[in-house]
Structures are given as structure tokens and as C-alpha cells.
Design a protein around this motif. Structure first.
Motif, PDB file in Angstrom:
ATOM      1  N   ILE A  95       8.804  -0.216  -5.426  1.00  0.00           N
ATOM      2  CA  ILE A  95       9.228   0.954  -4.651  1.00  0.00           C
ATOM      3  C   ILE A  95       9.531   0.617  -3.179  1.00  0.00           C
ATOM      4  O   ILE A  95      10.613   0.960  -2.692  1.00  0.00           O
ATOM      5  CB  ILE A  95       8.194   2.102  -4.752  1.00  0.00           C
ATOM      6  CG1 ILE A  95       8.014   2.545  -6.207  1.00  0.00           C
ATOM      7  CG2 ILE A  95       8.584   3.272  -3.842  1.00  0.00           C
ATOM      8  CD1 ILE A  95       9.215   3.132  -6.882  1.00  0.00           C
ATOM      9  N   PRO A  96       8.637  -0.021  -2.433  1.00  0.00           N
ATOM     10  CA  PRO A  96       8.931  -0.250  -1.005  1.00  0.00           C
ATOM     11  C   PRO A  96      10.257  -0.961  -0.723  1.00  0.00           C
ATOM     12  O   PRO A  96      10.973  -0.542   0.199  1.00  0.00           O
ATOM     13  CB  PRO A  96       7.725  -1.058  -0.512  1.00  0.00           C
ATOM     14  CG  PRO A  96       6.609  -0.588  -1.399  1.00  0.00           C
ATOM     15  CD  PRO A  96       7.265  -0.423  -2.759  1.00  0.00           C
ATOM     16  N   PRO A  97      10.667  -1.967  -1.508  1.00  0.00           N
ATOM     17  CA  PRO A  97      11.965  -2.593  -1.219  1.00  0.00           C
ATOM     18  C   PRO A  97      13.165  -1.658  -1.401  1.00  0.00           C
ATOM     19  O   PRO A  97      14.228  -1.899  -0.832  1.00  0.00           O
ATOM     20  CB  PRO A  97      12.037  -3.755  -2.210  1.00  0.00           C
ATOM     21  CG  PRO A  97      10.630  -4.032  -2.597  1.00  0.00           C
ATOM     22  CD  PRO A  97       9.927  -2.711  -2.533  1.00  0.00           C
ATOM     23  N   GLY A 101      11.780  -0.717   5.314  1.00  0.00           N
ATOM     24  CA  GLY A 101      11.180  -0.242   6.546  1.00  0.00           C
ATOM     25  C   GLY A 101      10.377   1.035   6.424  1.00  0.00           C
ATOM     26  O   GLY A 101       9.594   1.368   7.312  1.00  0.00           O
ATOM     27  N   ARG A 102      10.536   1.765   5.367  1.00  0.00           N
ATOM     28  CA  ARG A 102       9.842   3.053   5.226  1.00  0.00           C
ATOM     29  C   ARG A 102       8.358   2.873   4.891  1.00  0.00           C
ATOM     30  O   ARG A 102       7.520   3.657   5.339  1.00  0.00           O
ATOM     31  CB  ARG A 102      10.522   3.903   4.160  1.00  0.00           C
ATOM     32  CG  ARG A 102      10.002   5.331   4.146  1.00  0.00           C
ATOM     33  CD  ARG A 102      10.835   6.224   3.229  1.00  0.00           C
ATOM     34  NE  ARG A 102      10.537   7.602   3.500  1.00  0.00           N
ATOM     35  CZ  ARG A 102      11.278   8.409   4.255  1.00  0.00           C
ATOM     36  NH1 ARG A 102      12.383   7.981   4.801  1.00  0.00           N
ATOM     37  NH2 ARG A 102      10.916   9.660   4.438  1.00  0.00           N
ATOM     38  N   TYR A 103       8.037   1.876   4.089  1.00  0.00           N
ATOM     39  CA  TYR A 103       6.660   1.655   3.651  1.00  0.00           C
ATOM     40  C   TYR A 103       6.252   0.205   3.926  1.00  0.00           C
ATOM     41  O   TYR A 103       6.062  -0.578   2.986  1.00  0.00           O
ATOM     42  CB  TYR A 103       6.512   1.975   2.160  1.00  0.00           C
ATOM     43  CG  TYR A 103       6.959   3.356   1.777  1.00  0.00           C
ATOM     44  CD1 TYR A 103       6.330   4.484   2.288  1.00  0.00           C
ATOM     45  CD2 TYR A 103       8.028   3.544   0.906  1.00  0.00           C
ATOM     46  CE1 TYR A 103       6.754   5.762   1.935  1.00  0.00           C
ATOM     47  CE2 TYR A 103       8.440   4.813   0.546  1.00  0.00           C
ATOM     48  CZ  TYR A 103       7.805   5.920   1.065  1.00  0.00           C
ATOM     49  OH  TYR A 103       8.221   7.178   0.707  1.00  0.00           O
ATOM     50  N   LEU A 148       6.108  10.160  -4.123  1.00  0.00           N
ATOM     51  CA  LEU A 148       6.187  10.414  -5.561  1.00  0.00           C
ATOM     52  C   LEU A 148       7.630  10.265  -5.998  1.00  0.00           C
ATOM     53  O   LEU A 148       8.543  10.233  -5.167  1.00  0.00           O
ATOM     54  CB  LEU A 148       5.660  11.815  -5.929  1.00  0.00           C
ATOM     55  CG  LEU A 148       6.438  13.028  -5.456  1.00  0.00           C
ATOM     56  CD1 LEU A 148       7.469  13.476  -6.488  1.00  0.00           C
ATOM     57  CD2 LEU A 148       5.475  14.161  -5.173  1.00  0.00           C
ATOM     58  N   HIS A 149       7.829  10.133  -7.290  1.00  0.00           N
ATOM     59  CA  HIS A 149       9.185  10.159  -7.836  1.00  0.00           C
ATOM     60  C   HIS A 149       9.193  10.978  -9.122  1.00  0.00           C
ATOM     61  O   HIS A 149       8.160  11.183  -9.745  1.00  0.00           O
ATOM     62  CB  HIS A 149       9.763   8.747  -8.052  1.00  0.00           C
ATOM     63  CG  HIS A 149       9.150   7.996  -9.171  1.00  0.00           C
ATOM     64  ND1 HIS A 149       8.122   7.106  -8.982  1.00  0.00           N
ATOM     65  CD2 HIS A 149       9.407   7.988 -10.500  1.00  0.00           C
ATOM     66  CE1 HIS A 149       7.776   6.582 -10.146  1.00  0.00           C
ATOM     67  NE2 HIS A 149       8.544   7.099 -11.088  1.00  0.00           N
ATOM     68  N   ASP A 173      18.842   4.838  -9.526  1.00  0.00           N
ATOM     69  CA  ASP A 173      18.839   4.789 -10.992  1.00  0.00           C
ATOM     70  C   ASP A 173      18.632   6.200 -11.522  1.00  0.00           C
ATOM     71  O   ASP A 173      19.393   7.083 -11.218  1.00  0.00           O
ATOM     72  CB  ASP A 173      17.805   3.786 -11.510  1.00  0.00           C
ATOM     73  CG  ASP A 173      18.122   2.360 -11.070  1.00  0.00           C
ATOM     74  OD1 ASP A 173      19.317   2.002 -11.005  1.00  0.00           O
ATOM     75  OD2 ASP A 173      17.172   1.599 -10.778  1.00  0.00           O
ATOM     76  N   ASP A 174      17.579   6.423 -12.271  1.00  0.00           N
ATOM     77  CA  ASP A 174      17.351   7.737 -12.872  1.00  0.00           C
ATOM     78  C   ASP A 174      16.210   8.510 -12.211  1.00  0.00           C
ATOM     79  O   ASP A 174      15.725   9.482 -12.781  1.00  0.00           O
ATOM     80  CB  ASP A 174      17.046   7.582 -14.362  1.00  0.00           C
ATOM     81  CG  ASP A 174      18.232   7.049 -15.135  1.00  0.00           C
ATOM     82  OD1 ASP A 174      19.379   7.321 -14.724  1.00  0.00           O
ATOM     83  OD2 ASP A 174      18.015   6.355 -16.151  1.00  0.00           O
ATOM     84  N   SER A 175      15.784   8.073 -11.030  1.00  0.00           N
ATOM     85  CA  SER A 175      14.653   8.720 -10.369  1.00  0.00           C
ATOM     86  C   SER A 175      15.035   9.253  -8.998  1.00  0.00           C
ATOM     87  O   SER A 175      15.745   8.590  -8.242  1.00  0.00           O
ATOM     88  CB  SER A 175      13.494   7.734 -10.198  1.00  0.00           C
ATOM     89  OG  SER A 175      12.949   7.379 -11.444  1.00  0.00           O
ATOM     90  N   THR A 176      14.509  10.428  -8.702  1.00  0.00           N
ATOM     91  CA  THR A 176      14.604  10.976  -7.359  1.00  0.00           C
ATOM     92  C   THR A 176      13.267  10.708  -6.687  1.00  0.00           C
ATOM     93  O   THR A 176      12.210  11.004  -7.266  1.00  0.00           O
ATOM     94  CB  THR A 176      14.916  12.489  -7.385  1.00  0.00           C
ATOM     95  OG1 THR A 176      16.168  12.673  -8.053  1.00  0.00           O
ATOM     96  CG2 THR A 176      15.013  13.054  -5.978  1.00  0.00           C
ATOM     97  N   HIS A 177      13.323  10.155  -5.489  1.00  0.00           N
ATOM     98  CA  HIS A 177      12.125   9.754  -4.755  1.00  0.00           C
ATOM     99  C   HIS A 177      11.871  10.747  -3.631  1.00  0.00           C
ATOM    100  O   HIS A 177      12.805  11.230  -2.987  1.00  0.00           O
ATOM    101  CB  HIS A 177      12.311   8.340  -4.201  1.00  0.00           C
ATOM    102  CG  HIS A 177      12.582   7.348  -5.278  1.00  0.00           C
ATOM    103  ND1 HIS A 177      11.596   6.582  -5.847  1.00  0.00           N
ATOM    104  CD2 HIS A 177      13.734   7.024  -5.933  1.00  0.00           C
ATOM    105  CE1 HIS A 177      12.132   5.809  -6.788  1.00  0.00           C
ATOM    106  NE2 HIS A 177      13.427   6.068  -6.861  1.00  0.00           N
TER     107      HIS A 177
END
Length: 184
Positions: A95-97, A101-103, A148-149, A173-177
Motif C-alpha cells: 500500500i505505501p508505495p 510520501g503519504r505513509y 482503508l480500501h 486496480d479494483d480498489s478505492t483507497h
């Protein structure tokens, strides 16, 4: 911060550090809900967090040992009606990549997982209540941001998270974060 009473006379259980019957029941409930709602079966690469519920604290993503928690809400008859958990984002190194910079320190960001409400119990406020419980516990544990996603094509789910104050930070892809700043 005191833990609020569960809604509608339901019983709230925070899973303990030693795996047992409650842990196995929570895992089964989540996998059955995933199958019903999303239409796919168990996948070890997608459901490792649920498998970890059956491990001792050192291996359990949701254990207090790792600044996590997992709850079930049960009806008076004992059946699980809803679940929810928090674990640090370090458990999801992919997730972080996605958000450079966000996480920068994912182990310092909590993430919300497995907020599932049984189909016949939706619309009673159980998801909102569990989310608030998870947010309160995250603050108590010293987290200031929740990630969350959700599946991108689940319009009702996306609307729910927006209504809960979570900002859409991107669809990949198929996820909203989503994420949300937590305040005490």
C-alpha cells in the motif's frame, strides 16, 4: 476513554491474545461475508490477516502485541452479526508505495479491516458504531490516521466510507483507497 455500550442489546467481544473458538468463528464469519458480498472464495494472499486470527499474539495482525484489535458483535442468541478490526499499515507493504510520501512510516498508521455486517442486519447502524469504536481505539493506541480500501465497484460501500468522513485518495486496480485524520 470508556468503551460505549454495544447497540441494540448486542454483545461486544474484543478477541483476546490467545486464539480460540471466538477467533475461528470471526474468521469464518468474515470469509462467508466475503463470499456472499464479493462472490469469491478464500485466497491465502488476500486473507492472510484472517488466517492470523488463529495464531498466537506474535503472529496475529490484530493482537494488542502489534497495536491492533478485532471485535465481534453478537446477537443475544450468540450468532455473529458484525465484525471489525484495526492493524497497522505495515502489514500491507504494497500500500505505501502506491501513495509515495503519504505513509513514510506505515507502522505508525492504523488501518481499518473487515468491517462486515451480516446482510439482514445492515441499515441498523452497526457498521457506523463499529467504525467509531475502531477509531476510538486507534486514537487510544496513539494513531492519528486511519487507512482503508474498498472494492471500487461497490457503490454503497464507497458511499458509506465517504459518509463516515473518509477521503478518497485514489482508485488503483479494483480498489478505492481512503484515509482519515483521527482526532481525540
Amino acid at each position: 476513554m470508556t468503551q460505549p455500550l454495544p447497540p441494540h442489546g448486542l454483545a461486544l467481544t474484543r478477541l483476546g491474545e490467545v486464539p480460540g473458538v471466538e477467533h475461528a468463528a470471526a474468521r469464518t464469519f468474515c470469509l462467508e461475508t466475503i463470499k456472499e458480498f464479493y462472490g469469491f472464495d478464500y485466497r491465502p494472499d488476500w486473507h492472510a490477516d484472517l488466517d492470523s486470527l488463529l495464531l498466537p499474539a506474535e503472529g496475529n495482525h490484530y493482537s494488542a502485541h502489534h497495536r491492533g484489535a478485532f471485535w465481534t458483535l453478537r446477537a443475544p442468541g450468540g450468532e455473529i452479526l458484525a465484525t471489525g478490526g484495526i492493524r497497522h499499515l505495515g502489514w500491507k507493504p504494497n500500500i505505501p508505495p502506491m501513495f509515495p510520501g503519504r505513509y513514510p512510516r506505515p507502522e505508525d498508521v492504523t488501518s481499518l479491516w473487515r468491517v462486515y455486517v451480516r446482510k439482514d442486519q445492515r441499515g441498523r447502524g452497526l457498521g457506523r458504531w463499529l467504525t467509531a469504536l475502531c477509531e476510538d481505539e486507534a486514537i487510544r493506541l496513539g494513531f492519528d490516521r486511519m487507512y482503508l480500501h474498498a472494492t471500487a465497484d461497490a457503490a454503497a460501500t464507497i458511499a458509506f466510507w465517504n459518509a463516515m468522513g473518509y477521503a478518497d485518495i485514489g482508485t488503483i486496480d479494483d480498489s478505492t483507497h481512503f484515509d482519515k485524520a483521527l482526532t481525540s
